[in-house]
Design an enzyme around this catalytic site. Structure first.
Site, PDB file in Angstrom:
ATOM      1  N   GLU A 118      37.354  44.938  37.516  1.00 14.46           N
ATOM      2  CA  GLU A 118      37.355  45.461  36.143  1.00 14.46           C
ATOM      3  C   GLU A 118      35.958  46.057  35.856  1.00 14.46           C
ATOM      4  O   GLU A 118      34.941  45.469  36.261  1.00 14.46           O
ATOM      5  CB  GLU A 118      37.621  44.263  35.218  1.00 14.46           C
ATOM      6  CG  GLU A 118      37.614  44.533  33.738  1.00 14.46           C
ATOM      7  CD  GLU A 118      37.855  43.239  32.932  1.00 14.46           C
ATOM      8  OE1 GLU A 118      37.738  42.116  33.482  1.00 14.46           O
ATOM      9  OE2 GLU A 118      38.174  43.360  31.743  1.00 14.46           O
TER      10      GLU A 118
ATOM     11  N   LYS B 224      44.258  47.831  29.625  1.00 15.79           N
ATOM     12  CA  LYS B 224      44.384  46.367  29.447  1.00 15.79           C
ATOM     13  C   LYS B 224      45.029  46.036  28.099  1.00 15.79           C
ATOM     14  O   LYS B 224      44.546  46.492  27.047  1.00 15.79           O
ATOM     15  CB  LYS B 224      42.994  45.753  29.548  1.00 15.79           C
ATOM     16  CG  LYS B 224      42.945  44.233  29.547  1.00 15.79           C
ATOM     17  CD  LYS B 224      41.500  43.770  29.757  1.00 15.79           C
ATOM     18  CE  LYS B 224      41.363  42.272  29.907  1.00 15.79           C
ATOM     19  NZ  LYS B 224      39.964  41.873  30.175  1.00 15.79           N
TER      20      LYS B 224
ATOM     21  N   CYS C  24      42.357  41.425  34.573  1.00 19.36           N
ATOM     22  CA  CYS C  24      41.734  40.135  34.277  1.00 19.36           C
ATOM     23  C   CYS C  24      42.549  39.249  33.335  1.00 19.36           C
ATOM     24  O   CYS C  24      43.555  38.712  33.722  1.00 19.36           O
ATOM     25  CB  CYS C  24      40.302  40.349  33.783  1.00 19.36           C
ATOM     26  SG  CYS C  24      39.292  38.868  34.066  1.00 19.36           S
TER      27      CYS C  24
HETATM   28  C1  ACM Z   1      38.200  38.957  31.248  1.00 20.29           C
HETATM   29  O1  ACM Z   1      39.298  39.312  30.871  1.00 20.29           O
HETATM   30  N1  ACM Z   1      37.349  39.802  31.788  1.00 20.29           N
HETATM   31  C2  ACM Z   1      37.790  37.549  31.145  1.00 20.29           C
END
Ligand code: ACM
Length: 262
Positions: A38, A109, A142
């Site tokens: 990420e 995301k 993530c």
């Molecule tokens: C995250 O979602 N980078 C903890």
């Protein structure tokens, strides 16, 4: 299929240096798909949306996507990598999917973590599966791991493998991804980073490494260290993910009791 991850340690804000480092790590490496962390080229801990706007790039026109596409062409591989995306006045914590023939797509995301909520807009694209080197590949980023609906949706869309660019700070994730793989009989490639960022008073972050590839039976095929930059590659058999029977009498999707679930 050969899949791999890159585990890096970016310097916050130094996109050119971080891109050059990842290009160096990938030099001479051969796999069908590499997953990168990420926000791998910017670093993670933005202070506010304005700061993201200063480093975010358009997808696919931006420097990072172009650099990844060049590497994908040179190495004859596909790459899925996290980056900060700007689209008009919106910024997203996104992942780009690119390959030897150029840009393929993006994911934004959908479950923003903690202070990300003050910096990014929540993803607004439907979950999607991409055709990559003969595999159906779903993408999540993530903290999406914490919502099992994400991996389940990707599996129901036909994903054989989930590419999971990450910057892990919650200790349970590497183990939880084993469960996500078991629940859905999919492979998962989690690409994490190492190192620390301490850009917000009282909110120092330590990233835990442990990038990994997990198979549909919950086996950890490879797992990286907690501290080092590294690349690991492993051969996987996609057929394993396409067999959704747990026993001759149990099918992981057909046995679901949707009539009784919320
Ligand atoms: C995250 O979602 N980078 C903890």
């Amino acid at each position: 299929m050969r899949v791999g991850f890159v585990q890096n340690n970016p310097v916050f804000g130094n996109v050119q240096k971080n891109l050059a480092r990842v290009e160096k790590l990938l030099e001479g490496q051969s796999a069908d798909l590499f997953v990168l962390p990420e926000l791998f080229a910017t670093g993670y801990q933005f202070k506010n949306k304005k700061e993201v706007q200063g480093l975010a790039e358009q997808v696919p026109e931006g420097t990072t996507t172009n650099a990844l596409t060049s590497v994908a062409k040179k190495n004859n591989t596909f790459i899925i990598a996290g980056l900060a995306e700007i689209d008009k006045n919106h910024v997203y914590n996104s992942a780009v999917i690119t390959g030897p023939n150029g840009y393929i797509g993006k994911y934004r995301k959908i479950h923003l973590f903690d202070t990300e909520k003050a910096c990014f807009d929540p993803g607004n694209l439907p979950l999607k599966v991409f055709d990559i080197a003969g595999a159906k590949v779903g993408v999540m980023i993530c903290f999406d791991w914490r919502f099992p609906e994400t991996a389940r949706s990707l599996a129901l869309l036909g994903a054989d493998l989930i590419a999971h660019p990450s910057n892990l700070v919650l200790a349970h994730c590497p183990q939880a991804m084993i469960t996500r793989c078991l629940e859905n009989r999919v492979f998962a490639v989690t690409a994490d980073r190492v190192g620390k960022e301490d850009r917000i008073e009282g909110e120092a972050l330590k990233f835990m490494g442990k990038s990994q590839v997990v198979d549909p039976d919950g086996n950890i095929l490879v797992r990286a260290s907690e501290t080092e930059e590294e690349i690991q590659i492993v051969e996987i058999d996609l057929e394993k993910a396409r067999d959704k029977f747990l026993t001759p009498h149990n099918h992981i999707f057909e046995d679901r009791r949707e009539d009784l679930y919320c």
